[in-house]
Write an enzyme that holds these catalytic residues in place. Structure first.
Site, PDB file in Angstrom:
ATOM      1  CB  ALA A  32      -1.927 134.017  56.708  1.00  0.00           C
ATOM      2  CD  GLU A  71      -5.346 129.007  49.229  1.00  0.00           C
ATOM      3  OE1 GLU A  71      -5.009 129.335  50.383  1.00  0.00           O
ATOM      4  OE2 GLU A  71      -4.523 128.836  48.305  1.00  0.00           O
TER       5      GLU A  71
END
Length: 114
Positions: A6, A70
């Protein structure tokens, strides 16, 4: 934190294009077929933002392309395990809970009609 792939929709980007981009970035997968299965308000009364959950089919593996900030560990989880994790509060992310329970319901409905 356990969650489905997402991310944010970039300015001017359509939700499906964002879903395709996020799947590739976070997992390396691409998909041949896409279907929006859910659209909901994440926090009505507080934020007007809607969330879209897509079902991706015809997956092809590739190389993940995460953003610099990330840190993602991929794990494929059987649906029955994911449902169990929802029910025992291991999965606590709302969009992931919604997607897992939607898919479980669809699979159970398909089995009942056979």
């Amino acid at each position: 934190m356990w969650e489905l792939p997402a991310g944010r929709i970039d300015k001017g980007e359509k939700p499906l294009a964002a879903a395709k981009r996020e799947l590739l970035e976070e997992t390396g997968y691409t998909a041949a077929r896409w279907k929006r299965i859910l659209k909901f308000y994440a926090s009505p009364g507080f934020v007007a933002e809607t969330m879209n959950v897509y079902l991706a089919r015809g997956l092809r593996a590739g190389t993940a392309q995460p953003e610099a900030d990330e840190l993602i560990q991929q794990r494929l989880v059987p649906l029955a395990s994911a449902v169990r994790w929802v029910m025992n509060r291991t999965i606590r992310d709302a969009k992931t809970i919604s997607g897992v329970l939607w898919l479980s319901q669809q699979r159970n409905s398909s089995k009942a009609h056979r």
